[in-house]
Design an enzyme around this catalytic site. Structure first.
Site, PDB file in Angstrom:
ATOM      1  N   GLU A 130      12.271  19.524  50.169  1.00 33.40           N
ATOM      2  CA  GLU A 130      13.055  19.627  51.390  1.00 33.40           C
ATOM      3  C   GLU A 130      13.025  21.074  51.848  1.00 33.40           C
ATOM      4  O   GLU A 130      13.213  21.998  51.048  1.00 33.40           O
ATOM      5  CB  GLU A 130      14.496  19.180  51.156  1.00 33.40           C
ATOM      6  CG  GLU A 130      15.404  19.358  52.359  1.00 33.40           C
ATOM      7  CD  GLU A 130      16.844  18.939  52.073  1.00 33.40           C
ATOM      8  OE1 GLU A 130      17.037  17.960  51.343  1.00 33.40           O
ATOM      9  OE2 GLU A 130      17.770  19.602  52.587  1.00 33.40           O
ATOM     10  N   GLU A 135      20.294  25.746  59.200  1.00 28.57           N
ATOM     11  CA  GLU A 135      21.417  25.013  58.609  1.00 28.57           C
ATOM     12  C   GLU A 135      22.633  25.935  58.505  1.00 28.57           C
ATOM     13  O   GLU A 135      22.511  27.123  58.215  1.00 28.57           O
ATOM     14  CB  GLU A 135      21.041  24.486  57.222  1.00 28.57           C
ATOM     15  CG  GLU A 135      22.099  23.594  56.608  1.00 28.57           C
ATOM     16  CD  GLU A 135      21.679  23.046  55.247  1.00 28.57           C
ATOM     17  OE1 GLU A 135      22.227  22.014  54.842  1.00 28.57           O
ATOM     18  OE2 GLU A 135      20.800  23.666  54.595  1.00 28.57           O
TER      19      GLU A 135
END
Length: 430
Positions: A130, A135
């Site tokens: 990932e 974020e």
């Protein structure tokens, strides 16, 4: 997008010389056709109701205008059921290595309860890896770039296994959330090769001219915002593969909810994250993405490379009678008489049957007076000498990096790279 803790780390640019070409263009009216709308329960336990495209359209959550694509969350209704209505987009295409470039006019702001992310992930999480490019949570003002993998991978000085992952929190105040939006947005680029994963961020007005061109050149982009370099500590190809691109905005959950009490601004608004998100739709009017452009580029070879800033290689006594080396700059080397260049002379004395140790030692002597290409070759030679397979792309990259003009310098570098390539494959087969 899984729960991460905060770690400050520096990043060095690992610049590659691959030639990239456009693979997929997600920009404009075709944007939503290239994504699936996920409707499953949030795997990060967020207080969110992900809806399909028809529902999102009917609630006014999607919009395309003048090439700009906007998608957001419900900011008019008290939440119910699974939580506040939002969209989660997962690309229909999967990617292994490549270059992903996104130009954002707006991302979800620094809002209590919000957890937006632009990221990539593969099947059988976390074993296909990932890559969290953007974020953050709550009132945070800085992006957090994170890698998640299965066991056996450490990057940026820490283990990347599972939900915590390994991450770099870049410096600056305009790379995320409300500050990003107030500055007019910007561009993120993520370069994924067999040897490293790099991320760049540029605010509006500082974006390289070639970023969205036919053949972007990451090798010219300067220092990275974050760099995760593989090697013995992490086999990038083993831990990252078949990733989809994902946009989402969730609420609370494993990160934003768990740190609610640590944010004095948020915790003063409500006793819990879920209570706030449930009862205050007006707070989320800025929780939307506006995408100017999203493009994915591929390369015929995604090359591991090296940062020469702090590379130290000492001259080694060579069994080849290599000439003495002077400390010349790259420009000085290129303007020397061709026959006097250490690179040319060493290459001319390396026999076709030279042993890897001879190549290593010869290039140890030639290193300080030559350019990036010979440094890559020298490092590749050391890998050959240790009996490790060396990627063909490394040597291809090294062969052309000093010059593309057909000079004797470039020809000699290519000659030595071919020797290295033969040795590498011989060792790999044996």
């Amino acid at each position: 997008m899984h729960f991460t803790t905060i770690l400050l780390a520096g990043a060095l640019a690992k610049l590659g010389h691959a030639t990239y070409y456009l693979k997929d263009d997600y920009s404009g009216a075709n944007f939503f056709n290239m994504f699936n709308f996920d409707t499953f329960d949030d795997p990060t336990h967020g207080y969110v109701n992900y809806v399909d495209q028809a529902t999102a359209n009917s609630q006014g959550l999607l919009h395309v205008s003048n090439g700009q694509v906007t998608f957001g969350v419900d900011h008019t209704n008290i939440a119910s059921g699974r939580g506040r209505t939002s969209v989660r987009l997962t690309s229909k295409a999967q990617y292994t290595r490549g270059l992903v470039v996104v130009d954002l006019a707006h991302m979800p702001g620094s809002i209590c309860g919000a957890w937006p992310a632009f990221w990539m992930t593969g099947p059988n999480w976390p074993n296909s890896g990932e890559i969290d490019i953007i974020e953050g949570v709550n009132t945070g003002s800085q992006n957090q770039i994170t890698m998640h993998t299965g066991p056996g991978c450490s990057l940026a000085g820490s283990s990347c296994q599972g939900g915590l992952g390994c991450h770099i929190k870049p410096t600056g105040s305009n790379n995320y959330g409300t500050n990003f939006n107030n500055a007019g947005g910007g561009v993120y680029a993520m370069q994924w090769t067999s040897g490293y994963i790099n991320v760049w961020f540029w605010p509006r007005g500082r974006i390289p001219d070639d970023v969205f061109g036919a053949n972007p050149r990451p090798s010219t982009w300067g220092a990275t915002t974050a760099s995760f370099v593989g090697g013995d500590n992490c086999n990038i190809d083993q831990h990252f593969k078949n990733n989809n691109i994902v946009f989402d905005t969730t609420f609370c959950g494993d990160w934003a909810g768990n740190v609610w009490g640590q944010d004095s601004t948020c915790s003063a608004l409500a006793g819990s994250c879920q209570d706030y998100v449930h009862n205050h739709p007006e707070a989320f009017s800025e929780a939307y993405w506006t995408v100017n452009s999203l493009k994915v580029y591929k390369s015929d070879h995604d090359t591991p490379s090296v940062n020469l800033t702090n590379v130290q290689m000492k001259p080694i006594a060579s069994p080849i009678d290599a000439p003495p080396v002077t400390k010349a700059t790259t420009s000085e080397v290129n303007t020397q008489d061709a026959t006097s260049s250490p690179l040319v002379q060493v290459a001319g004395q390396v026999p076709s049957a030279a042993q890897p140790s001879q190549l290593t030692q010869a290039y140890g002597k030639a290193y300080e007076s030559t350019a990036t290409g010979s440094a890559n070759i020298s490092i590749a030679a050391r890998e050959v000498e240790k009996g490790k397979p060396v990627l063909r792309d490394t040597l291809t990259d090294a062969a052309v990096s000093p010059s593309d003009d057909g000079s004797t310098e470039a020809h000699s570098t290519r000659k030595v790279s071919r020797h290295l390539y033969r040795h590498a494959h011989h060792l790999h087969r044996s």
